[in-house]
Scaffold this motif. Structure first.
Motif, PDB file in Angstrom:
ATOM      1  N   ALA A 152       0.835  -1.212   0.000  1.00  0.00           N
ATOM      2  CA  ALA A 152       0.000   0.000   0.000  1.00  0.00           C
ATOM      3  C   ALA A 152       0.862   1.251   0.000  1.00  0.00           C
ATOM      4  CB  ALA A 152      -0.927  -0.013   1.208  1.00  0.00           C
ATOM      5  N   GLY A 153       1.971   1.233   0.696  1.00  0.00           N
ATOM      6  CA  GLY A 153       2.848   2.406   0.721  1.00  0.00           C
ATOM      7  C   GLY A 153       3.457   2.692  -0.632  1.00  0.00           C
ATOM      8  N   ARG A 154       3.875   1.632  -1.312  1.00  0.00           N
ATOM      9  CA  ARG A 154       4.442   1.848  -2.647  1.00  0.00           C
ATOM     10  C   ARG A 154       3.392   2.352  -3.626  1.00  0.00           C
ATOM     11  NH1 ARG A 154       7.219  -2.981  -1.362  1.00  0.00           N
ATOM     12  NH2 ARG A 154       5.729  -4.231  -2.561  1.00  0.00           N
ATOM     13  N   ARG A 155       2.154   1.841  -3.456  1.00  0.00           N
ATOM     14  CA  ARG A 155       1.069   2.283  -4.338  1.00  0.00           C
ATOM     15  C   ARG A 155       0.787   3.772  -4.141  1.00  0.00           C
ATOM     16  NH1 ARG A 155      -3.560  -1.639  -3.561  1.00  0.00           N
ATOM     17  NH2 ARG A 155      -1.966  -3.054  -4.416  1.00  0.00           N
ATOM     18  N   GLU A 156       0.802   4.214  -2.890  1.00  0.00           N
ATOM     19  CA  GLU A 156       0.573   5.628  -2.598  1.00  0.00           C
ATOM     20  C   GLU A 156       1.688   6.489  -3.172  1.00  0.00           C
ATOM     21  OE1 GLU A 156      -1.281   8.999  -1.255  1.00  0.00           O
ATOM     22  OE2 GLU A 156      -2.045   6.945  -1.312  1.00  0.00           O
ATOM     23  N   ALA A 157       2.915   6.005  -3.049  1.00  0.00           N
ATOM     24  CA  ALA A 157       4.044   6.761  -3.600  1.00  0.00           C
ATOM     25  C   ALA A 157       3.938   6.870  -5.118  1.00  0.00           C
ATOM     26  CB  ALA A 157       5.354   6.087  -3.205  1.00  0.00           C
ATOM     27  N   ARG A 158       3.529   5.770  -5.764  1.00  0.00           N
ATOM     28  CA  ARG A 158       3.364   5.817  -7.211  1.00  0.00           C
ATOM     29  C   ARG A 158       2.265   6.777  -7.622  1.00  0.00           C
ATOM     30  NH1 ARG A 158       4.348   0.097  -7.075  1.00  0.00           N
ATOM     31  NH2 ARG A 158       2.106  -0.304  -7.061  1.00  0.00           N
ATOM     32  N   ARG A 159       1.180   6.813  -6.814  1.00  0.00           N
ATOM     33  CA  ARG A 159       0.100   7.767  -7.136  1.00  0.00           C
ATOM     34  C   ARG A 159       0.597   9.207  -7.027  1.00  0.00           C
ATOM     35  NH1 ARG A 159      -3.636   4.083  -4.590  1.00  0.00           N
ATOM     36  NH2 ARG A 159      -3.271   5.107  -2.572  1.00  0.00           N
ATOM     37  N   ARG A 160       1.366   9.476  -5.985  1.00  0.00           N
ATOM     38  CA  ARG A 160       1.886  10.837  -5.837  1.00  0.00           C
ATOM     39  C   ARG A 160       2.849  11.182  -6.972  1.00  0.00           C
ATOM     40  NH1 ARG A 160       2.212   9.452  -0.243  1.00  0.00           N
ATOM     41  NH2 ARG A 160       4.446   9.005  -0.491  1.00  0.00           N
ATOM     42  N   GLU A 161       3.685  10.239  -7.354  1.00  0.00           N
ATOM     43  CA  GLU A 161       4.626  10.478  -8.447  1.00  0.00           C
ATOM     44  C   GLU A 161       3.886  10.676  -9.767  1.00  0.00           C
ATOM     45  OE1 GLU A 161       8.042  11.233 -10.416  1.00  0.00           O
ATOM     46  OE2 GLU A 161       7.727  11.058  -8.240  1.00  0.00           O
ATOM     47  N   ALA A 162       2.833   9.871  -9.981  1.00  0.00           N
ATOM     48  CA  ALA A 162       2.042  10.042 -11.196  1.00  0.00           C
ATOM     49  C   ALA A 162       1.363  11.396 -11.227  1.00  0.00           C
ATOM     50  CB  ALA A 162       1.009   8.922 -11.319  1.00  0.00           C
ATOM     51  N   GLY A 163       0.872  11.848 -10.084  1.00  0.00           N
ATOM     52  CA  GLY A 163       0.258  13.177 -10.028  1.00  0.00           C
ATOM     53  C   GLY A 163       1.249  14.271 -10.350  1.00  0.00           C
ATOM     54  N   ARG A 164       2.472  14.149  -9.789  1.00  0.00           N
ATOM     55  CA  ARG A 164       3.495  15.150 -10.102  1.00  0.00           C
ATOM     56  C   ARG A 164       3.886  15.102 -11.575  1.00  0.00           C
ATOM     57  NH1 ARG A 164       5.469  13.646  -4.867  1.00  0.00           N
ATOM     58  NH2 ARG A 164       6.839  12.065  -5.819  1.00  0.00           N
ATOM     59  N   TRP A 165       3.952  13.889 -12.169  1.00  0.00           N
ATOM     60  CA  TRP A 165       4.294  13.776 -13.592  1.00  0.00           C
ATOM     61  C   TRP A 165       3.216  14.389 -14.464  1.00  0.00           C
ATOM     62  CZ3 TRP A 165       1.967  11.128 -17.674  1.00  0.00           C
ATOM     63  CH2 TRP A 165       2.724  11.042 -18.846  1.00  0.00           C
ATOM     64  N   ARG A 166       1.938  14.149 -14.093  1.00  0.00           N
ATOM     65  CA  ARG A 166       0.856  14.758 -14.872  1.00  0.00           C
ATOM     66  C   ARG A 166       0.897  16.282 -14.759  1.00  0.00           C
ATOM     67  NH1 ARG A 166      -2.182  10.206 -13.081  1.00  0.00           N
ATOM     68  NH2 ARG A 166      -2.882  11.381 -11.245  1.00  0.00           N
ATOM     69  N   ALA A 167       1.208  16.785 -13.568  1.00  0.00           N
ATOM     70  CA  ALA A 167       1.295  18.240 -13.402  1.00  0.00           C
ATOM     71  C   ALA A 167       2.433  18.816 -14.249  1.00  0.00           C
ATOM     72  CB  ALA A 167       1.498  18.582 -11.931  1.00  0.00           C
ATOM     73  N   ARG A 168       3.598  18.121 -14.228  1.00  0.00           N
ATOM     74  CA  ARG A 168       4.713  18.605 -15.050  1.00  0.00           C
ATOM     75  C   ARG A 168       4.368  18.541 -16.534  1.00  0.00           C
ATOM     76  NH1 ARG A 168       7.816  15.564 -11.264  1.00  0.00           N
ATOM     77  NH2 ARG A 168       7.941  13.841 -12.780  1.00  0.00           N
ATOM     78  N   ARG A 169       3.695  17.452 -16.933  1.00  0.00           N
ATOM     79  CA  ARG A 169       3.319  17.309 -18.341  1.00  0.00           C
ATOM     80  C   ARG A 169       2.313  18.378 -18.743  1.00  0.00           C
ATOM     81  NH1 ARG A 169       0.573  11.898 -21.097  1.00  0.00           N
ATOM     82  NH2 ARG A 169       0.745  12.601 -23.265  1.00  0.00           N
ATOM     83  N   TRP A 170       1.349  18.659 -17.899  1.00  0.00           N
ATOM     84  CA  TRP A 170       0.371  19.705 -18.202  1.00  0.00           C
ATOM     85  C   TRP A 170       1.053  21.061 -18.299  1.00  0.00           C
ATOM     86  CZ3 TRP A 170      -1.281  24.167 -15.814  1.00  0.00           C
ATOM     87  CH2 TRP A 170      -2.454  24.740 -16.330  1.00  0.00           C
ATOM     88  N   GLU A 171       1.999  21.313 -17.392  1.00  0.00           N
ATOM     89  CA  GLU A 171       2.709  22.583 -17.427  1.00  0.00           C
ATOM     90  C   GLU A 171       3.546  22.693 -18.702  1.00  0.00           C
ATOM     91  OE1 GLU A 171       4.004  26.334 -16.228  1.00  0.00           O
ATOM     92  OE2 GLU A 171       2.353  25.069 -15.538  1.00  0.00           O
ATOM     93  N   ALA A 172       4.184  21.579 -19.099  1.00  0.00           N
ATOM     94  CA  ALA A 172       4.971  21.607 -20.334  1.00  0.00           C
ATOM     95  C   ALA A 172       4.077  21.849 -21.542  1.00  0.00           C
ATOM     96  CB  ALA A 172       5.736  20.293 -20.484  1.00  0.00           C
ATOM     97  N   ARG A 173       2.921  21.198 -21.566  1.00  0.00           N
ATOM     98  CA  ARG A 173       1.993  21.417 -22.678  1.00  0.00           C
ATOM     99  C   ARG A 173       1.479  22.848 -22.700  1.00  0.00           C
ATOM    100  NH1 ARG A 173      -1.915  16.041 -23.109  1.00  0.00           N
ATOM    101  NH2 ARG A 173      -0.321  14.601 -23.886  1.00  0.00           N
ATOM    102  N   ARG A 174       1.224  23.383 -21.494  1.00  0.00           N
ATOM    103  CA  ARG A 174       0.740  24.762 -21.433  1.00  0.00           C
ATOM    104  C   ARG A 174       1.794  25.721 -21.979  1.00  0.00           C
ATOM    105  NH1 ARG A 174       1.044  29.161 -18.445  1.00  0.00           N
ATOM    106  NH2 ARG A 174       2.642  28.231 -17.106  1.00  0.00           N
ATOM    107  N   ARG A 175       3.052  25.490 -21.598  1.00  0.00           N
ATOM    108  CA  ARG A 175       4.120  26.357 -22.090  1.00  0.00           C
ATOM    109  C   ARG A 175       4.320  26.192 -23.597  1.00  0.00           C
ATOM    110  NH1 ARG A 175       8.915  25.721 -17.504  1.00  0.00           N
ATOM    111  NH2 ARG A 175       7.776  26.725 -15.785  1.00  0.00           N
ATOM    112  N   GLU A 176       4.231  24.958 -24.086  1.00  0.00           N
ATOM    113  CA  GLU A 176       4.381  24.731 -25.515  1.00  0.00           C
ATOM    114  C   GLU A 176       3.237  25.382 -26.287  1.00  0.00           C
ATOM    115  OE1 GLU A 176       4.959  21.084 -28.744  1.00  0.00           O
ATOM    116  OE2 GLU A 176       4.575  20.651 -26.624  1.00  0.00           O
TER     117      GLU A 176
END
Length: 563
Positions: A21-45
């Protein structure tokens, strides 16, 4: 009874989480940060793409609006001006005899000129077309490469003198260029899609562009070359062929009608190497300081590695666009002339794309030499604009066009009086009176039988030779408004009425005064009392005018100094 102070005190032990469960939570947080970075990159592009498209549009709009009202229309603009103000049935009547190739453009200009006809309203659609083309060129560069390539290509297109020239022409060529650039962008999008919608949009855009001017049909050859270079799959070829066939089917009636009107382009000369060299200078800019770097950067756009099969690379799109339509038209016109520079204006869009791609390749290979590539490229385009600014400034003068009908009308207004008999030689010399009628108000148009709108012609239907001779026989004086070529002794018109005008004026009249302006000669003729026939010709020979009566400059005699 048990009191609270008697209860045992114990510290709760933390609940241990399961490792999974701890690893799953960490992956969810990492996925959220990756989506935020990807959205920010798309917004800048997306912001970079919008900026790269918007900047060329604004620059092109500024250049197009600069000096838009230059104080006079020339002959081709005057045709647009007077035809577009006719009713729709009258325009349709005209297209059956002449100018069918411009029919859709006249119909589009009809509502544009209806509220307030004038030079600004006449040229404003061309400004919008040029601005749209600059933005579409930028969008192509951003889609095929990256935003900075689009920015540089769009700006370079906007500062090219040829673009600025046709942005201020009241003709269809800037709109055709916009349609061609839009169709090319839709081709890139459709080739990457499996849905029929993009192909429908592509076919519709190509069809409308070709209806604006049939020479845009060569765009299909350029796009076919692009697909061949990209090695696209069979499904793409089938979809493109269907769109091209639909365009050809819609365009077939126009091609048949315009073929019957091909005498309109009989004046075009045969092409040669000089035509190709001149077009190269127009596409890049005529200044030598611009041509050489331009060609070097365009050459750098081509790389030895081949892109993956089915990928539409920037060189595969830009090179056929800039080379195929002009090349085909130049080659054909070497035997049967159809070529004019304005007919291939839409091909210019490929040149700045190649130069911008070469500059991007250079900046990528030399990052230390060009640490700030985007502003450096913008500065380079600004230097190109500075070099070619004198050409753009000179182009805002009406003297840069073949004639200025406003000046002709002003001259007529000073010399002519209401009721004066006027003879236009040939009939197309009437275009100044149709575009600027104020200077010719109240005159007696001797040869005119049916006005231009009612006759379904550009300049009106004139009386036949017999009636025209009877009208001229009643006159003791007549003003002749003549095109420059009509005053040459070697000119021999094909129409019987025009030959009669020449014969009667040469036989029975002598010039009293003459006023010459660029594009027209205005002469007052008075009836002579004697003339002798020329031997063996059956046509009378004019008696040399007496001193002080006619002076130099009689029709068919050596011209005197202009007044």
């Amino acid at each position: 009874m048990v009191y609270a102070w008697m209860r045992p005190t114990t510290t709760p032990r933390p609940v241990a989480r399961h490792p999974v469960a701890g690893r799953r939570e960490a992956r969810r947080r990492e996925a959220g940060r990756w989506r935020a970075r990807r959205w920010e990159a798309r917004r800048r592009e997306a912001a970079a793409v919008v900026l790269s498209v918007l900047a060329p549009v604004l620059v092109m709009s500024g250049i197009g609006l600069w000096g838009l009202d230059r104080g006079g229309m020339w002959r081709d603009e005057a045709v647009t001006f007077q035809v577009a103000q006719r009713s729709v049935p009258q325009i349709w009547h005209l297209l059956h005899t002449v100018d069918a190739v411009h029919g859709l453009y006249y119909l589009l200009m009809h509502p544009v000129l209806a509220p307030h006809p004038g030079e600004i309203a006449l040229r404003l659609p061309s400004v919008c077309g040029a601005a749209a083309t600059a933005g579409l060129v930028a969008a192509l560069g951003a889609r095929l490469s990256r935003p900075r390539v689009g920015l540089w290509a769009g700006l370079l297109y906007a500062v090219t003198p040829m673009t600025g020239h046709f942005a201020q022409e009241g003709r269809s060529y800037a709109l055709v260029a916009a349609g061609a650039a839009g169709a090319t962008l839709l081709l890139v999008r459709a080739a990457r899609s499996t849905r029929p919608g993009p192909w429908f949009a592509y076919g519709a855009t190509v069809t409308v562009t070709c209806l604006l001017h049939e020479m845009a049909l060569l765009l299909l050859l350029a796009h076919a070359t692009t697909l061949a270079l990209a090695r696209v799959p069979a499904r793409v070829w089938r979809a493109w062929a269907l769109a091209a066939a639909a365009t050809a089917l819609v365009l077939a009636p126009l091609l048949l009608v315009s073929h019957g009107q091909s005498a309109q382009v009989a004046w075009l000369p045969r092409t040669g190497l000089a035509s190709a060299r001149r077009l190269l200078g127009l596409f890049t800019g005529p200044a030598r300081l611009v041509i050489v770097p331009y060609l070097v950067l365009a050459a750098l756009a081509f790389r030895p590695e081949r892109p993956p099969r089915g990928t539409l690379s920037l060189p595969a799109v830009a090179l056929p666009l800039v080379a195929v339509p002009p090349g085909v038209l130049l080659a054909v016109s070497h035997w049967r002339p159809f070529y004019d520079e304005r007919y291939v204006l839409y091909a210019l869009a490929g040149a700045p794309l190649l130069a911008a791609a070469g500059a991007d390749h250079l900046a990528t290979r030399l990052p230390r030499l060009l640490p700030h590539a985007v502003p450096t490229g913008v500065l380079a385009v600004a230097l190109v604009l500075a070099v070619q600014l004198p050409l753009l400034r000179a182009d805002r003068s009406p003297d840069r066009r073949p004639d200025n009908l406003a000046a002709v009308s002003a001259l007529a207004g000073r010399e002519l009086r209401p009721g004066d008999p006027v003879l236009f030689l040939p009939s197309l010399a009437r275009r100044a009176a149709l575009a600027y009628p104020k200077g010719f108000r109240g005159i007696d148009d001797i040869a005119l039988a049916v006005p231009a709108p009612a006759s379904g012609t550009l300049y009106g239907r004139e009386a036949g030779p017999g009636e025209l001779r009877r009208r001229l026989d009643r006159l003791d004086r007549v003003w002749l408004v003549a095109a420059p070529f009509a005053t040459r002794w070697s000119w021999s018109p094909a129409e019987a009425a025009e030959r009669l005008k020449l014969a009667v004026v040469r036989e029975q009249f002598v010039p009293l005064e003459r006023v010459v302006r660029r594009g027209v000669t205005l002469r007052l003729y008075v009836r002579r009392t004697t003339y002798t026939p020329g031997p063996g010709t059956g046509l009378p020979r004019p008696v040399p005018p007496s001193a002080g009566r006619a002076g130099p400059g009689a029709l068919g005699s050596p011209p005197g100094p202009p007044r």
